[in-house]
Structures are given as C-alpha cells and as structure tokens.
Design a protein around this motif. Sequence first.
Motif, PDB file in Angstrom:
ATOM      1  N   UNK A 197     -22.450 -13.888 -56.862  1.00 20.15           N
ATOM      2  CA  UNK A 197     -22.677 -12.546 -56.326  1.00 20.15           C
ATOM      3  C   UNK A 197     -24.146 -12.386 -55.975  1.00 20.15           C
ATOM      4  N   UNK A 198     -24.398 -12.020 -54.725  1.00 19.13           N
ATOM      5  CA  UNK A 198     -25.763 -11.810 -54.240  1.00 19.13           C
ATOM      6  C   UNK A 198     -26.036 -10.353 -53.888  1.00 19.13           C
ATOM      7  N   UNK A 199     -25.027  -9.502 -53.929  1.00 19.54           N
ATOM      8  CA  UNK A 199     -25.196  -8.080 -53.589  1.00 19.54           C
ATOM      9  C   UNK A 199     -24.898  -7.235 -54.821  1.00 19.54           C
ATOM     10  N   UNK A 200     -24.998  -5.930 -54.671  1.00 21.03           N
ATOM     11  CA  UNK A 200     -24.691  -5.051 -55.799  1.00 21.03           C
ATOM     12  C   UNK A 200     -23.198  -5.073 -56.081  1.00 21.03           C
ATOM     13  N   UNK A 201     -22.875  -4.855 -57.351  1.00 21.38           N
ATOM     14  CA  UNK A 201     -21.490  -4.795 -57.787  1.00 21.38           C
ATOM     15  C   UNK A 201     -21.371  -3.802 -58.922  1.00 21.38           C
ATOM     16  N   UNK A 202     -20.142  -3.387 -59.167  1.00 20.46           N
ATOM     17  CA  UNK A 202     -19.875  -2.483 -60.269  1.00 20.46           C
ATOM     18  C   UNK A 202     -18.480  -2.740 -60.801  1.00 20.46           C
ATOM     19  N   UNK A 203     -18.214  -2.210 -61.981  1.00 18.87           N
ATOM     20  CA  UNK A 203     -16.888  -2.304 -62.574  1.00 18.87           C
ATOM     21  C   UNK A 203     -16.349  -0.895 -62.747  1.00 18.87           C
ATOM     22  N   UNK A 204     -15.155  -0.672 -62.224  1.00 19.36           N
ATOM     23  CA  UNK A 204     -14.465   0.607 -62.396  1.00 19.36           C
ATOM     24  C   UNK A 204     -13.429   0.446 -63.493  1.00 19.36           C
ATOM     25  N   UNK A 205     -13.208   1.513 -64.275  1.00 15.35           N
ATOM     26  CA  UNK A 205     -12.171   1.488 -65.314  1.00 15.35           C
ATOM     27  C   UNK A 205     -10.771   1.572 -64.727  1.00 15.35           C
ATOM     28  N   UNK A 206     -10.665   2.143 -63.523  1.00 12.06           N
ATOM     29  CA  UNK A 206      -9.393   2.259 -62.817  1.00 12.06           C
ATOM     30  C   UNK A 206      -9.695   2.374 -61.325  1.00 12.06           C
ATOM     31  N   UNK A 207      -8.667   2.404 -60.510  1.00  6.82           N
ATOM     32  CA  UNK A 207      -8.860   2.487 -59.061  1.00  6.82           C
ATOM     33  C   UNK A 207      -9.542   3.814 -58.716  1.00  6.82           C
ATOM     34  N   UNK A 208     -10.693   3.758 -58.053  1.00 12.24           N
ATOM     35  CA  UNK A 208     -11.374   5.002 -57.689  1.00 12.24           C
ATOM     36  C   UNK A 208     -10.691   5.662 -56.489  1.00 12.24           C
ATOM     37  N   UNK A 209     -10.960   6.933 -56.274  1.00  9.31           N
ATOM     38  CA  UNK A 209     -10.397   7.610 -55.109  1.00  9.31           C
ATOM     39  C   UNK A 209     -10.969   7.017 -53.822  1.00  9.31           C
ATOM     40  N   UNK A 210     -12.190   6.524 -53.901  1.00  6.79           N
ATOM     41  CA  UNK A 210     -12.817   5.871 -52.750  1.00  6.79           C
ATOM     42  C   UNK A 210     -13.827   4.843 -53.262  1.00  6.79           C
ATOM     43  N   UNK A 211     -13.802   3.651 -52.661  1.00  8.56           N
ATOM     44  CA  UNK A 211     -14.765   2.625 -53.026  1.00  8.56           C
ATOM     45  C   UNK A 211     -16.098   2.900 -52.326  1.00  8.56           C
ATOM     46  N   UNK A 212     -17.200   2.439 -52.911  1.00  6.19           N
ATOM     47  CA  UNK A 212     -18.494   2.575 -52.232  1.00  6.19           C
ATOM     48  C   UNK A 212     -18.466   1.843 -50.887  1.00  6.19           C
ATOM     49  N   UNK A 213     -19.229   2.343 -49.935  1.00  4.72           N
ATOM     50  CA  UNK A 213     -19.277   1.675 -48.632  1.00  4.72           C
ATOM     51  C   UNK A 213     -20.557   0.875 -48.451  1.00  4.72           C
ATOM     52  N   UNK A 214     -21.567   1.145 -49.300  1.00  4.36           N
ATOM     53  CA  UNK A 214     -22.818   0.397 -49.196  1.00  4.36           C
ATOM     54  C   UNK A 214     -23.508   0.352 -50.556  1.00  4.36           C
ATOM     55  N   UNK A 215     -24.563  -0.446 -50.646  1.00  6.46           N
ATOM     56  CA  UNK A 215     -25.254  -0.666 -51.926  1.00  6.46           C
ATOM     57  C   UNK A 215     -25.890   0.597 -52.493  1.00  6.46           C
ATOM     58  N   UNK A 244     -28.473  -0.816 -62.459  1.00  6.89           N
ATOM     59  CA  UNK A 244     -28.402  -1.049 -63.903  1.00  6.89           C
ATOM     60  C   UNK A 244     -29.221  -2.288 -64.219  1.00  6.89           C
ATOM     61  N   UNK A 245     -29.633  -2.391 -65.453  1.00  7.70           N
ATOM     62  CA  UNK A 245     -30.447  -3.535 -65.859  1.00  7.70           C
ATOM     63  C   UNK A 245     -29.623  -4.819 -65.838  1.00  7.70           C
ATOM     64  N   UNK A 246     -30.317  -5.935 -65.763  1.00  8.54           N
ATOM     65  CA  UNK A 246     -29.645  -7.229 -65.798  1.00  8.54           C
ATOM     66  C   UNK A 246     -28.881  -7.404 -67.109  1.00  8.54           C
ATOM     67  N   UNK A 247     -29.454  -6.929 -68.202  1.00  6.55           N
ATOM     68  CA  UNK A 247     -28.795  -7.021 -69.507  1.00  6.55           C
ATOM     69  C   UNK A 247     -27.471  -6.252 -69.508  1.00  6.55           C
ATOM     70  N   UNK A 248     -27.461  -5.061 -68.915  1.00  8.82           N
ATOM     71  CA  UNK A 248     -26.245  -4.265 -68.856  1.00  8.82           C
ATOM     72  C   UNK A 248     -25.187  -4.942 -67.963  1.00  8.82           C
ATOM     73  N   UNK A 249     -25.630  -5.551 -66.855  1.00  6.85           N
ATOM     74  CA  UNK A 249     -24.693  -6.274 -65.987  1.00  6.85           C
ATOM     75  C   UNK A 249     -24.024  -7.415 -66.747  1.00  6.85           C
ATOM     76  N   UNK A 250     -24.831  -8.193 -67.468  1.00  2.66           N
ATOM     77  CA  UNK A 250     -24.276  -9.301 -68.254  1.00  2.66           C
ATOM     78  C   UNK A 250     -23.282  -8.781 -69.287  1.00  2.66           C
ATOM     79  N   UNK A 251     -23.637  -7.703 -69.954  1.00  2.65           N
ATOM     80  CA  UNK A 251     -22.768  -7.120 -70.964  1.00  2.65           C
ATOM     81  C   UNK A 251     -21.423  -6.715 -70.354  1.00  2.65           C
TER      82      UNK A 251
END
Length: 119
Positions: A16-34, A40-47
């Motif tokens: 992964x070279x771009x921003x990413x996130x984790x949703x707990x469930x399907x959102x009403x709309x996905x993000x369209x851009x970064x 979030x911090x690198x530590x939080x991403x790893x967690x």
Amino acid sequence: MLNEFDDLAGQLYLNIESKWTIFDSVPSQYPSNESQIADVSEEEKYSQIIKMRREKIIDIQLGDSTPHLIISFESGSILFVIGFHEKYECWQVGVESDNWLVVACPMNGVATWTSNKFE
C-alpha cells in the motif's frame, strides 16, 4: 486456466502506497480521495492491520470509476485503500513466487501480469 481447486504457489502480498482505513462495517459512502481519510500515526496503522491479520477475506472489489481496493472480512470489517493518484501507483497485490500482479496505476489505471497458468 485455473479452476476453483487450483492453488497459487507463493505468498500473497499487498503493498500500500496511498492512504487507507478500516471500517467496522460497510459505510454509506466510501471516501473518494485521500483528504477524506483521517491521518493516523504509523503505530496506530500497524495496530489496526495486525488485529486483522488472521481474518478470513470474503470479498475483494475495486471501486466503480476509480480502482479503490475494497477488501471485506468475515467479521464485517472492511479494508479500504485509495486507488487514485496523478503520478504514482497506489497499491499492488500479487503472489510472490507465482508471477501474477495487479496494480492501481496513476490516473485510474489498472495493470495486470499473470503467469502462464491463467492462459
């Protein structure tokens, strides 16, 4: 051609070279851009990603007009990876020793490379 019982020989990976996130469930709309994904911090991403490492993947999709990567897990969680950048690849998925690769290329492109098994 592969059938449902064939295995790919090698380690599956996601780079992964771009921003990413984790949703707990399907959102009403996905993000369209970064800019629509919180920093979030690198530590939080790893967690976040380590908590999901053994979860079963039940679906993989690409966005409709942009190759955002959407990976759904058995728990209902969703890994969402932005798939658009003007100059750079956003993500790559492949099998380490089996010569196949899918890449989100700049400007909404998608490129694929496959082994002879797929012909």
